[in-house]
Design a protein around this motif. Structure first.
Motif, PDB file in Angstrom:
ATOM      1  N   PRO A 143      -4.439  23.607   1.199  1.00  0.00           N
ATOM      2  CA  PRO A 143      -5.570  24.293   0.541  1.00  0.00           C
ATOM      3  C   PRO A 143      -5.072  25.095  -0.539  1.00  0.00           C
ATOM      4  O   PRO A 143      -5.881  25.408  -1.571  1.00  0.00           O
TER       5      PRO A 143
ATOM      6  N   TYR B 291      -5.742  31.341   3.317  1.00  0.00           N
ATOM      7  CA  TYR B 291      -6.629  30.434   3.959  1.00  0.00           C
ATOM      8  C   TYR B 291      -6.317  30.620   5.370  1.00  0.00           C
ATOM      9  O   TYR B 291      -5.220  31.318   5.930  1.00  0.00           O
TER      10      TYR B 291
ATOM     11  N   THR C 280     -12.993  32.675  -5.648  1.00  0.00           N
ATOM     12  CA  THR C 280     -12.760  31.148  -5.172  1.00  0.00           C
ATOM     13  C   THR C 280     -13.391  31.281  -3.641  1.00  0.00           C
ATOM     14  O   THR C 280     -12.655  32.057  -2.941  1.00  0.00           O
ATOM     15  N   GLU C 281     -13.896  30.468  -3.201  1.00  0.00           N
ATOM     16  CA  GLU C 281     -14.204  30.312  -1.736  1.00  0.00           C
ATOM     17  C   GLU C 281     -14.047  28.871  -1.670  1.00  0.00           C
ATOM     18  O   GLU C 281     -14.677  27.944  -2.276  1.00  0.00           O
ATOM     19  N   LEU C 282     -13.167  28.516  -0.148  1.00  0.00           N
ATOM     20  CA  LEU C 282     -13.008  26.965  -0.211  1.00  0.00           C
ATOM     21  C   LEU C 282     -13.707  26.826   1.252  1.00  0.00           C
ATOM     22  O   LEU C 282     -13.465  27.584   2.183  1.00  0.00           O
ATOM     23  N   TYR C 283     -14.492  25.778   0.876  1.00  0.00           N
ATOM     24  CA  TYR C 283     -15.253  25.237   2.262  1.00  0.00           C
ATOM     25  C   TYR C 283     -14.639  24.006   2.919  1.00  0.00           C
ATOM     26  O   TYR C 283     -14.412  23.167   1.811  1.00  0.00           O
ATOM     27  N   TYR C 284     -14.223  23.745   4.046  1.00  0.00           N
ATOM     28  CA  TYR C 284     -14.150  22.280   4.699  1.00  0.00           C
ATOM     29  C   TYR C 284     -15.374  21.982   5.700  1.00  0.00           C
ATOM     30  O   TYR C 284     -15.511  22.887   6.598  1.00  0.00           O
TER      31      TYR C 284
ATOM     32  N   LEU D 261     -13.238  18.985   1.378  1.00  0.00           N
ATOM     33  CA  LEU D 261     -13.065  20.353   0.642  1.00  0.00           C
ATOM     34  C   LEU D 261     -13.856  20.574  -0.458  1.00  0.00           C
ATOM     35  O   LEU D 261     -14.140  19.676  -1.236  1.00  0.00           O
ATOM     36  N   GLU D 262     -14.450  21.888  -0.597  1.00  0.00           N
ATOM     37  CA  GLU D 262     -15.286  22.018  -1.538  1.00  0.00           C
ATOM     38  C   GLU D 262     -14.868  23.601  -2.194  1.00  0.00           C
ATOM     39  O   GLU D 262     -14.979  24.240  -1.312  1.00  0.00           O
ATOM     40  N   ALA D 263     -14.492  23.712  -3.588  1.00  0.00           N
ATOM     41  CA  ALA D 263     -14.233  25.063  -4.047  1.00  0.00           C
ATOM     42  C   ALA D 263     -15.503  25.602  -4.756  1.00  0.00           C
ATOM     43  O   ALA D 263     -16.291  24.656  -5.537  1.00  0.00           O
TER      44      ALA D 263
ATOM     45  N   SER E  50      -6.802  24.420  -4.073  1.00  0.00           N
ATOM     46  CA  SER E  50      -7.498  25.553  -4.677  1.00  0.00           C
ATOM     47  C   SER E  50      -7.048  25.465  -6.309  1.00  0.00           C
ATOM     48  O   SER E  50      -7.848  25.984  -7.042  1.00  0.00           O
TER      49      SER E  50
ATOM     50  N   SER F  23      -8.483  22.771  -7.989  1.00  0.00           N
ATOM     51  CA  SER F  23     -10.085  23.239  -8.436  1.00  0.00           C
ATOM     52  C   SER F  23     -10.113  24.180  -9.540  1.00  0.00           C
ATOM     53  O   SER F  23     -11.183  24.022 -10.262  1.00  0.00           O
TER      54      SER F  23
END
Length: 240
Positions: A175, A166, A138-142, A90-92, A179, A182
């Motif tokens: 998530p 999400y 905030t955008e959360l990517y997997y 995961l990346e915020a 988040s 993060s």
């Protein structure tokens, strides 16, 4: 700050958090709220969606407790470290507000999948893309795929979590917790003192996750003072 409508109190309605309670909000409508004004409002227990600022004025209950994390003192718990480890893919990412079809589709799926509620595009726009103060998205990517998004208000000394949603298919990665962790870390990186996490309601299971972020401070509606909380959850308070 430009105030469109002065503060007034809503009529009593059923409480969405505690059975057998009735709730009422004091609210006003405003825009052009600067960072200093936003910090002051949050420090006095106000919340907001879009232009709508509110705080509870319930006649028999004081259980919506404003909560904030002291960023410099916060360290993830053992269970939160497990979430971070499980979410290594995961990346915020943080940036300005930017509405896309993909963002709204995530919100729609979250509303239907998590709460069995239909989403309304106009409400979505009003609540999250009609900013009344400085804000971030905030955008959360997997693994490069967008799976979550949220909204933050920015004060002169704080970030304020407005809402996060999400894709329910990725719930196993926690998530929501990821988040929050993060966003606390991002607040630390940009030198802010506090991260506001809305209202904590003792006795409400939906709010139970907020009890896991410690140490934190609670706002006392009667005294107007923030105090540190370290121990077990507080018991519900009834106003006589």
């Amino acid at each position: 700050m430009h105030i469109f409508q002065q503060a007034q109190t809503e009529e009593l309605t059923d409480c969405p958090y505690l059975d057998d309670q009735r709730k009422s909000y004091c609210y006003f409508l405003a825009s052009r709220v600067d960072e200093g004004e936003m910090s002051l409002l949050l420090a006095e227990g106000w919340r907001k969606f879009g232009l709508y600022f509110f705080r509870p004025e319930c006649p028999t209950c004081r259980n919506c407790i404003p909560l904030r994390v002291r960023v410099a003192d916060f360290a993830p718990s053992r269970s939160q470290r497990r979430v971070l480890k499980k979410g290594q893919g995961l990346e915020a990412r943080f940036g300005p507000l930017k509405l896309t079809d993909q963002i709204y589709e995530l919100y729609r799926r979250h509303s239907e999948g998590r709460f069995d509620q239909a989403s309304d595009p106009e409400d979505f726009l009003y609540n999250f893309y009609m900013p009344s103060c400085p804000g971030l998205q905030t955008e959360l990517y997997y693994q490069g795929e967008l799976i979550g998004a949220g909204f933050l208000d920015q004060g002169c000394d704080c970030l304020n979590s407005v809402y996060f949603f999400y894709d329910p298919a990725f719930a196993y990665l926690h998530p929501g917790t990821f988040s929050i962790l993060s966003e606390i870390e991002y607040a630390r990186q940009i030198g802010l003192a506090y991260y506001y996490l809305g209202y904590y309601v003792p006795g409400c299971m939906r709010m139970g996750y907020k009890d896991h972020f410690r140490p934190r401070e609670h706002y006392n509606w009667k005294s107007g003072i923030w105090t540190e909380v370290k121990g077990p959850p507080e018991a519900p308070v009834t106003v006589q």
